[in-house]
Design a protein around this motif. Structure first.
Motif, PDB file in Angstrom:
ATOM      1  N   ASP A 276      -0.718   7.266  -1.024  1.00 46.68           N
ATOM      2  CA  ASP A 276      -0.111   5.914  -1.070  1.00 46.68           C
ATOM      3  C   ASP A 276      -0.517   4.786  -2.003  1.00 46.68           C
ATOM      4  OD1 ASP A 276       1.711   6.544   1.156  1.00 46.68           O
ATOM      5  OD2 ASP A 276       0.435   5.964   2.647  1.00 46.68           O
ATOM      6  N   ASP A 277      -1.932   4.663  -2.401  1.00 45.32           N
ATOM      7  CA  ASP A 277      -2.152   3.897  -3.283  1.00 45.32           C
ATOM      8  C   ASP A 277      -1.952   4.264  -4.863  1.00 45.32           C
ATOM      9  OD1 ASP A 277      -3.654   2.433  -1.353  1.00 45.32           O
ATOM     10  OD2 ASP A 277      -5.643   3.247  -1.810  1.00 45.32           O
ATOM     11  N   ARG A 290      10.927  -4.775 -11.274  1.00 39.69           N
ATOM     12  CA  ARG A 290      11.085  -4.221 -10.090  1.00 39.69           C
ATOM     13  C   ARG A 290      12.046  -5.266  -9.163  1.00 39.69           C
ATOM     14  NH1 ARG A 290       9.163  -4.561  -4.777  1.00 39.69           N
ATOM     15  NH2 ARG A 290       7.350  -5.709  -5.429  1.00 39.69           N
ATOM     16  N   PRO A 291      13.053  -4.827  -8.510  1.00 37.81           N
ATOM     17  CA  PRO A 291      13.804  -5.845  -7.723  1.00 37.81           C
ATOM     18  C   PRO A 291      12.956  -6.450  -6.692  1.00 37.81           C
ATOM     19  CG  PRO A 291      15.004  -3.540  -8.124  1.00 37.81           C
ATOM     20  CD  PRO A 291      13.455  -3.315  -8.403  1.00 37.81           C
ATOM     21  N   SER A 292      13.407  -7.672  -6.267  1.00 40.65           N
ATOM     22  CA  SER A 292      12.929  -8.408  -5.235  1.00 40.65           C
ATOM     23  C   SER A 292      12.748  -7.424  -3.814  1.00 40.65           C
ATOM     24  CB  SER A 292      13.514  -9.759  -4.909  1.00 40.65           C
ATOM     25  OG  SER A 292      14.917  -9.522  -4.529  1.00 40.65           O
ATOM     26  N   ASP A 293      11.905  -7.930  -2.837  1.00 40.67           N
ATOM     27  CA  ASP A 293      11.790  -7.190  -1.544  1.00 40.67           C
ATOM     28  C   ASP A 293      13.274  -7.447  -0.829  1.00 40.67           C
ATOM     29  OD1 ASP A 293       9.666  -5.953  -2.294  1.00 40.67           O
ATOM     30  OD2 ASP A 293       8.193  -7.438  -0.928  1.00 40.67           O
ATOM     31  N   ALA A 294      13.966  -8.780  -1.026  1.00 42.84           N
ATOM     32  CA  ALA A 294      15.079  -9.018  -0.661  1.00 42.84           C
ATOM     33  C   ALA A 294      16.310  -7.960  -1.076  1.00 42.84           C
ATOM     34  CB  ALA A 294      15.360 -10.514  -0.830  1.00 42.84           C
ATOM     35  N   ALA A 295      16.040  -7.514  -2.338  1.00 45.23           N
ATOM     36  CA  ALA A 295      17.184  -6.771  -2.953  1.00 45.23           C
ATOM     37  C   ALA A 295      16.948  -5.166  -2.230  1.00 45.23           C
ATOM     38  CB  ALA A 295      17.221  -6.653  -4.222  1.00 45.23           C
ATOM     39  N   VAL A 296      15.463  -4.753  -2.509  1.00 40.47           N
ATOM     40  CA  VAL A 296      15.089  -3.598  -2.003  1.00 40.47           C
ATOM     41  C   VAL A 296      13.855  -3.677  -1.017  1.00 40.47           C
ATOM     42  CG1 VAL A 296      14.655  -1.095  -2.483  1.00 40.47           C
ATOM     43  CG2 VAL A 296      16.209  -2.309  -3.866  1.00 40.47           C
ATOM     44  N   ALA A 298      10.224  -3.456   0.353  1.00 38.25           N
ATOM     45  CA  ALA A 298       9.110  -2.615  -0.206  1.00 38.25           C
ATOM     46  C   ALA A 298       8.864  -1.213   0.279  1.00 38.25           C
ATOM     47  CB  ALA A 298       7.709  -3.592  -0.009  1.00 38.25           C
ATOM     48  N   HIS A 299       8.890  -0.954   1.687  1.00 42.45           N
ATOM     49  CA  HIS A 299       8.892   0.365   2.173  1.00 42.45           C
ATOM     50  C   HIS A 299      10.106   1.250   1.596  1.00 42.45           C
ATOM     51  CE1 HIS A 299      12.143  -0.984   4.876  1.00 42.45           C
ATOM     52  NE2 HIS A 299      12.404   0.338   5.187  1.00 42.45           N
ATOM     53  N   LEU A 300      11.157   0.947   1.162  1.00 46.32           N
ATOM     54  CA  LEU A 300      12.246   1.662   0.394  1.00 46.32           C
ATOM     55  C   LEU A 300      11.712   2.257  -0.746  1.00 46.32           C
ATOM     56  CD1 LEU A 300      15.583   0.224   1.888  1.00 46.32           C
ATOM     57  CD2 LEU A 300      14.266   2.221   2.763  1.00 46.32           C
ATOM     58  N   THR A 301      11.178   1.227  -1.626  1.00 41.06           N
ATOM     59  CA  THR A 301      10.640   1.501  -2.957  1.00 41.06           C
ATOM     60  C   THR A 301       9.531   2.470  -2.935  1.00 41.06           C
ATOM     61  OG1 THR A 301      11.388  -0.570  -3.914  1.00 41.06           O
ATOM     62  CG2 THR A 301       9.601   0.579  -5.121  1.00 41.06           C
TER      63      THR A 301
END
Length: 393
Positions: A276-277, A290-296, A298-301
């Motif tokens: 994971d690291d 990178r898109p904001s966490d609101a857009a995507v 973080a767990h999906l990225t």
């Protein structure tokens, strides 16, 4: 957890030459819903070299329309044809489609030739591995035969209606019935790595609208005419689920088995000393926009990039070169470009999906490259490749 001996098996192969095969003669049919009659007729005109006809569902208000219409379409094999093509009414044909379709029948005359698989399917991930390896075709590993545009040997096509009459209730999806039929006939099933058909934007009539956009896994305006190399005997495929948002790895003990099991894809990375690291560093370093966490979220990225690393690992095991230019070659680049939209199509608003895909493209490429380099470095070390030796369960 106990280790299992699960070989990837997959290696590029070339179809055996059959000099006595007759020249390919292809007939064609467009299967349609009555509301798409005009679109179907336009496709038939584009396929006029094959004397294509159109069949429409005779009972559009009753369930089972796709299978009912498919049975009619596969029964329209022309006398003297060696192969038969069925195209669905929401298809967009690639440039020079006719020449490429004929090339496919000459290259693999005894195969079922799918000319499309959607960009989030299980098979689409095997296709990306094949694109990196450099083969023309990839084995179908989904639980259905992609039927947006499909070519069958004529003698096989003529049997489909009889099979469906005795083996189905009439309500099953036609692509699932086709898979069972082709298995019963012993016909190998493949998809062209350069998809020769694009899925249109029409709203699904068959009730598949909840699947989201289902575009081609590898679509180019200058597709490569398929030759006869195939990536098959696949026993291990990474996958980002467009339904759950998880990165998984499916595996089976025998190449022909339907007994797929799954574990988190990060387990495959760990078999190579990655984790994971490493994925988080890729995201931080390789994707400044990178898109904001609101857009995507973080767990999906994280899951998408994990799947991309796993694709590179499997491609490296199957013989893909580790050179950095590999991910930039046209077919491989086109296949990798659909990984993000194919995975996120139900998690990201459709209007934002192109921008999100563009923003995440650099890290997907970097992740795939890391997988390729790691697999090839492990191979050069003189040890068995981890996924070929064991896979933690």
């Amino acid at each position: 957890m106990a280790a299992r001996d699960v070989s990837t098996h997959a290696r590029p192969t070339r179809a055996a030459e059959r000099p006595d095969d007759p020249p390919a003669r292809l007939s064609a049919c467009v299967m349609a819903h009555p509301v798409r009659q005009a679109a179907a007729e336009r496709l038939a005109v584009a396929l006029s070299e094959f004397d294509a006809g159109v069949v429409t569902d005779p009972e559009p208000g009753r369930p089972g329309g796709p299978l009912r219409t498919s049975r009619m379409a596969w029964s329209r094999v022309a006398p003297g044809a060696t192969h038969h093509l069925v195209v669905q009414d929401d298809s967009v044909l690639a440039p020079d489609f006719v020449r490429h379709a004929l090339a496919g029948t000459r290259a693999l005359p005894g195969h079922a030739l799918g000319l499309f698989t959607e960009w989030g399917s299980f098979t689409s991930y095997a296709l990306r591995v094949a694109a990196l390896v450099g083969t023309d075709w990839v084995e179908v590993v989904d639980g259905y035969m992609p039927a947006q545009a499909l070519i069958l040997p004529a003698d096989v096509a003529r049997e489909f209606d009889r099979y469906a009459a005795r083996a189905t209730t009439g309500d099953e999806p036609d692509d699932e019935v086709l898979l069972g039929f082709l298995r019963s006939m012993g016909v190998p099933m493949v998809v062209s790595v350069s998809n020769l058909v694009q899925h249109g934007d029409e709203v699904s009539i068959a009730g598949n609208g909840w699947h989201g956009l289902r575009k081609a896994a590898c679509w180019r305006t200058d597709p490569v005419a398929p030759a006869d190399t195939v990536l098959d005997r696949i026993a291990l495929v990474p996958f980002f689920s467009w339904f759950t948002g998880d990165a998984i790895c499916r595996f089976r003990d025998q190449p022909a088995s339907d007994d797929w099991r799954q574990v988190p894809a990060v387990d495959l990375l760990r078999a190579y000393g990655l984790g994971d690291d490493d994925v988080r560093r890729l995201i931080a370093n390789g994707c400044p926009q990178r898109p904001s966490d609101a857009a995507v979220p973080a767990h999906l990225t994280q899951a998408l990039v994990t799947a991309a690393v796993a694709v590179g690992l499997l491609a490296g095991e199957c013989g893909a070169p580790a050179a950095g230019v590999r991910t930039k070659e046209p077919v491989a680049a086109a296949a990798l470009a659909t990984l993000v939209p194919g995975g996120l199509r139900n998690f990201v608003d459709g209007q934002a999906l192109p921008a999100v895909s563009e923003q995440l493209a650099p890290v997907v490429e970097a992740a795939t490259q890391l997988g390729l380099e790691t697999a090839r470095r492990t191979s050069r070390s003189g040890r068995d490749l981890p996924a070929a030796r064991h896979f933690s369960q």
